[in-house]
Design a protein around this motif. Sequence first.
Motif, PDB file in Angstrom:
ATOM      1  N   GLN A  85       0.824  -1.208   0.000  1.00 23.52           N
ATOM      2  CA  GLN A  85       0.000   0.000   0.000  1.00 23.52           C
ATOM      3  C   GLN A  85       0.863   1.265   0.000  1.00 23.52           C
ATOM      4  O   GLN A  85       0.581   2.226  -0.697  1.00 23.52           O
ATOM      5  CB  GLN A  85      -0.893  -0.019   1.236  1.00 23.52           C
ATOM      6  N   GLU A 162      -3.950  -3.465  -1.141  1.00 23.19           N
ATOM      7  CA  GLU A 162      -4.546  -2.126  -1.307  1.00 23.19           C
ATOM      8  C   GLU A 162      -3.604  -1.194  -2.053  1.00 23.19           C
ATOM      9  O   GLU A 162      -3.238  -0.137  -1.540  1.00 23.19           O
ATOM     10  CB  GLU A 162      -4.877  -1.532   0.067  1.00 23.19           C
ATOM     11  N   SER A 165      -4.865   2.653  -2.617  1.00 24.18           N
ATOM     12  CA  SER A 165      -5.605   3.449  -1.638  1.00 24.18           C
ATOM     13  C   SER A 165      -4.908   4.742  -1.264  1.00 24.18           C
ATOM     14  O   SER A 165      -5.506   5.606  -0.650  1.00 24.18           O
ATOM     15  CB  SER A 165      -5.890   2.616  -0.395  1.00 24.18           C
ATOM     16  N   THR A 195      -8.445  -5.191  -1.436  1.00 24.66           N
ATOM     17  CA  THR A 195      -8.941  -3.829  -1.581  1.00 24.66           C
ATOM     18  C   THR A 195     -10.129  -3.572  -0.679  1.00 24.66           C
ATOM     19  O   THR A 195     -10.776  -4.496  -0.178  1.00 24.66           O
ATOM     20  CB  THR A 195      -9.338  -3.534  -3.032  1.00 24.66           C
ATOM     21  N   GLU A 200     -13.164  -1.454  -7.599  1.00 22.86           N
ATOM     22  CA  GLU A 200     -11.963  -2.200  -7.953  1.00 22.86           C
ATOM     23  C   GLU A 200     -12.245  -3.692  -7.947  1.00 22.86           C
ATOM     24  O   GLU A 200     -11.874  -4.417  -8.871  1.00 22.86           O
ATOM     25  CB  GLU A 200     -10.845  -1.922  -6.948  1.00 22.86           C
TER      26      GLU A 200
END
Lengths: 365, 411, 386
Positions: A85, A162, A165, A195, A200
């Motif tokens: 991330q 993720e 993000s 996610t 997505e």
Amino acid sequence: MATLNLTNIEKTYGGKVNVNVLHNINLDIDTGELIVFVGPSGCGKSTLLRMIAGLEKITDGELKIDGTVVNDVPPAQRGIAMVFQSYALYPHMTVRDNMAFALKLAKKTPQEIDDAISEAAEKLQLGEYLDRLPKALSGGQRQRVAIGRSIVRDPKVYLFDEPLSNLDAALRVATRIEIAQLKESMPESTMIYVTHDQVEAMTLASRIVVLADKGIAQVGTPLELYERPENEFVAQFIGSPAMNLLPGEVVTTGAQTTVKLAAGGSIVSAAPTADADKGLKVNIGIRPEDMVTTSGDSFAFEGRVKMTEALGEVTLLYFDKVGDNDAVIAKLPGIHRDLRGNVVRMSASPEKVQIFHDGQSLYYR
Amino acid sequence: MHPALQGLLTIIIGVSACIGYFYFSNQFLDKILLPAKGPKAGRNITRANQIRPWLFLFPAMLALGVYLAYPVLETLRLSLTDRDAGGAFVGLDNYRQMFGESKFWEALRNNLLWLIVVPAASTAFGLLAAQVTDRIAWGNVAKSLIFMPMAISFVGASVIFKLIYDTRAADTAQIGIMNAVWLQFEGGLGSFLFLRILPLLILLSFAGIVGYAGFIIGRPLWNGAYRAGGGAMKVGRAVVVLAAVWLAVLALRNVIDVMTMSFPYGEPQTWLTIPFFNSFLLMVVLIWIQTGFAMVILSAALRGIPEETIEAAIIDGANPFQVFFSIKVPQIIGTIVVVWTTITLIVLKVFDIVFAMTNGQWETQVLANYMFDKLFRASDWGVGSASAIMIMVLVTPILIWNVHNARKEMA
Amino acid sequence: MENIAGTKSSLTWAVHIATVLLVVLWLFPTVGLLVSSFRTADQITGSGWWAALFTSEQNEVLRAADPDEARVADGQMYVVSGNIFADNDSPTDKEISVWGTSSREIAAFQAGQTADLGDGETLTLEANGDYVWRGTEEQISGRGQRMFITAEAPPEFTTENYVTILSGGSTTDNMSKAFFNTLTVTIPATIIPIVIAAFAAYALAWMEFPGRALLIAIVVGLLVVPLQLALIPLLKLHLGLGIGKGFLGVWLAHTGFGMPLAVYLLRNYMVGLPRDIIENAKVDGATEFQIFTKIILPLSFPALAAFAIFQFLWTWNDLLVAKVFLIDATGETTVMTNQIVELLGTRGGNWEILATAGFVSIAVPLAVFFALQRYLVRGLLAGSVK
Ligand SMILES: Nc1ncnc2c1ncn2[C@@H]1O[C@H](COP(=O)(O)OP(=O)(O)OP(=O)(O)O)[C@@H](O)[C@H]1O
Ligand SMILES: [Mg+2]
């Protein structure tokens, strides 16, 4: 290129008290799939991903990659690559060195390294940034470097936690499309993607894994999850606004089922039931966007519109609460401001109506 | 009056004088000098606010000025005068006299040796301690024990280490651990391993590290790469390379000594009187004290490294050593430099340890102790001041660097 | 690291072992001093301090009680009995393993055995030192029988050294005056700079005035000025002002020398305080003085504590400043560091005195260190120039 098999995977964090965060996870992933893990925050998505990567030890159960048990294989030898991330770029290395690091450790020749880097750079349009340090890149560029860093290693399995993000909305859409294209260009590669973002999940996934309460709530294609959720949790987790749930009682059974609702109306669902089910206490599930207004006497729900939100292409109707149900929401195409304050009757076609008993869908009996 | 009472009184008087000064000067400013009422209220407030910072600053500025700034200038002046000649200006005579003394050169050489060994060893041990203690359950206990010498005075530490280096007559029990251990060696295999091979390895790796560092820093010079930097930068690089070469050669030359030297096995040694070697024994004391400091700072820096970069490196196939040297150390290099310079400053001022342990005898002199000798034993203020200025000159690069960084940070 | 799959536990072990080694290495010197301070002079010279921690084997030559006084008739024979250690004023908590009656055979008998000394003369020695010496009138006379004893002695410690150092002893050994002098130097020299520096730090952190950046740069520069430079000019100044050598001089000197770090540390901390709080107080009508005393000072407590610890340790441990500004020819105002250096010169071999004096001098800083370590670490992190 690679299949993954998770059998009875268990994760318990040790410490002063043991915390069991994942219990009895079973999942088979095929070559070329893009699996998306979704679930509420703290449900263990990252933990599961990190166990696959080897960054967390597996407490119990078996993880196979390509048929080999890898529980005790160190991360670097599992043939995986991970995109974090926060990108996790090495801040003291240029983009080129970031991408070359793994290859150098693997004792690749300079020629091989150069080739791999230029290929990845081309794919991700990173050519002009190769000699920059990460701090001189924008968020989106950093994200592409992170992806590039995993591509050059040519792994069997890609893991994304993720990855989008930290990007703003527009960039998120653009990068999402890039990832989709990347997946298309590498049809053989297996990807696992965590996610929070439903869009997505719905757009990228070949299959979605919904995690909840230490376990898997449902595995299926995005449309399966949307149209035929196995349980109330998945039904309400997928889709926005969440699916309306209304309590009722089965009155007629057969290939189709009629349910009389506690609030007054009744509705037909395409879910089949047996005779013994008559009188069963159930919850009816209808997505807001599947609700239609009706003027006839066969309606599922009747209520006063407390508020409307016109979003342009659709209008959200918020109904007054009836009894102790959650407030019902309907989503109608077009603009319907004038409905505010009116009493409106709603219904839905049988195909779109879910029935849950004890939280489980009757479609799956 | 009993000094303790006097102390108490001083605290009361001192503190209330300070607070009284700040309170009443502010009152005076706001109520009497520039009252915030009447026709000129607005202008008075502005003016009062222009003056107030200086009220707040005045005592501190006075202390800084009188106790640090003025002495620098005054010492500079004194170093150019002769006390016996009634303070007459003598130009650079004091410096000339100082440069003519072998004790001064010995002190300077020792100081340079200290300057290389102590910061390097403290930082290295500190880094090692920070790394190993960071990931284990009882790490905090270990840390606080390694950090503990910080609280011990240089004098106390000197006593502690004198006990370690203590020597007794040959036929009595040795109470210094160093001699007790030394007497275990009798020239056999163990002695060969510990007294020949181990030093050999240490010297070789030292030469290797220094040589490699010199190579890395000097590479842009002969590569002609664009990253070599400007003129000053190039000179700096050249100096570093030369120093590295010199150190490496020095280390390699000592290899021969170590391998061929005959050791006086079985005889207790008076360690502190063995020239050259004894300087290292004194350095050990400072390293012992400063390692904790380095560890605390570096451990905070290590914790500041994003965990995910480490995990990414592990996935990339780095082993623990590669993670440490290729991922962690480069990310905290700034902190390492800070630790290094801070310890360098302490080394330049080191006085107590040498004073208490050898008082500069047996070739252990350092600048600070040399200066103390000149000032208070020889009563030669001129040369004493000149040597103080030498210390100042040595810290000046760090001073400039710190000021430069502080300004950059504020801007 | 330990949660990574496939990691070898050997590495974890290596880390633990390395840590243990480091800790032992770093602790060993201090422990040596501590242990030595609890041993008598004889013990210290008799064996290394590390031996004091374990039971040790001692060889002693002791004599039975004087037969002419102690013998009692037992029929035809005479007997001397008693405890060999008690009779010789040797500690009794030892355990005899072997013994003998001649220097050539010191291990001739086990404890509890009876030795035949010829012509019916016998000697029995128990493990705890009780003996029975039996023989004819002629045999049990003259001097007491010699015994060569090998005994296990448990570790033994004494607090006598501390009594000597703290309350008794000669003027050179007694540390109590130096202890109080040190305290007298330390406390004002810690508190006064804090007050002065706090105001200045606030001005440098939160007040706008021309030349602020320059002043901060000067403070940073003065941070590294070696105090060696200050010695002669300030001594001259003090003598000129009539302060001379004494407590006032040393307080002033410590205040001056501690000022750059104090201002720097406190300013760094105060700058980090949230602007909103200060502006809110201004809007509420607080004067700068009130903002400082009511808001900034309480919020800056961690930094104030950190500096206080620094300054305390530094002034307590200082030798140079005290030597130059405080200690005069009479030696009345000596501090502990100075006294220890003098002891090193005069009592260089008397480790019971040195070790105890050393430990007395580091006890207070160590206590402060362990009690307030948290603040010290925070201060270090804030205080090292970034
Ligand atoms: N080291 C640990 N010790 C104990 N519990 C932990 C540890 N790490 C994570 N957990 C717990 O495990 C659970 C799952 O964490 P995980 O990070 O996998 O959640 P997630 O699904 O990724 O959440 P998010 O969507 O917020 O990222 C959480 O409840 C967390 O509190
Ligand atoms: Mg997560």
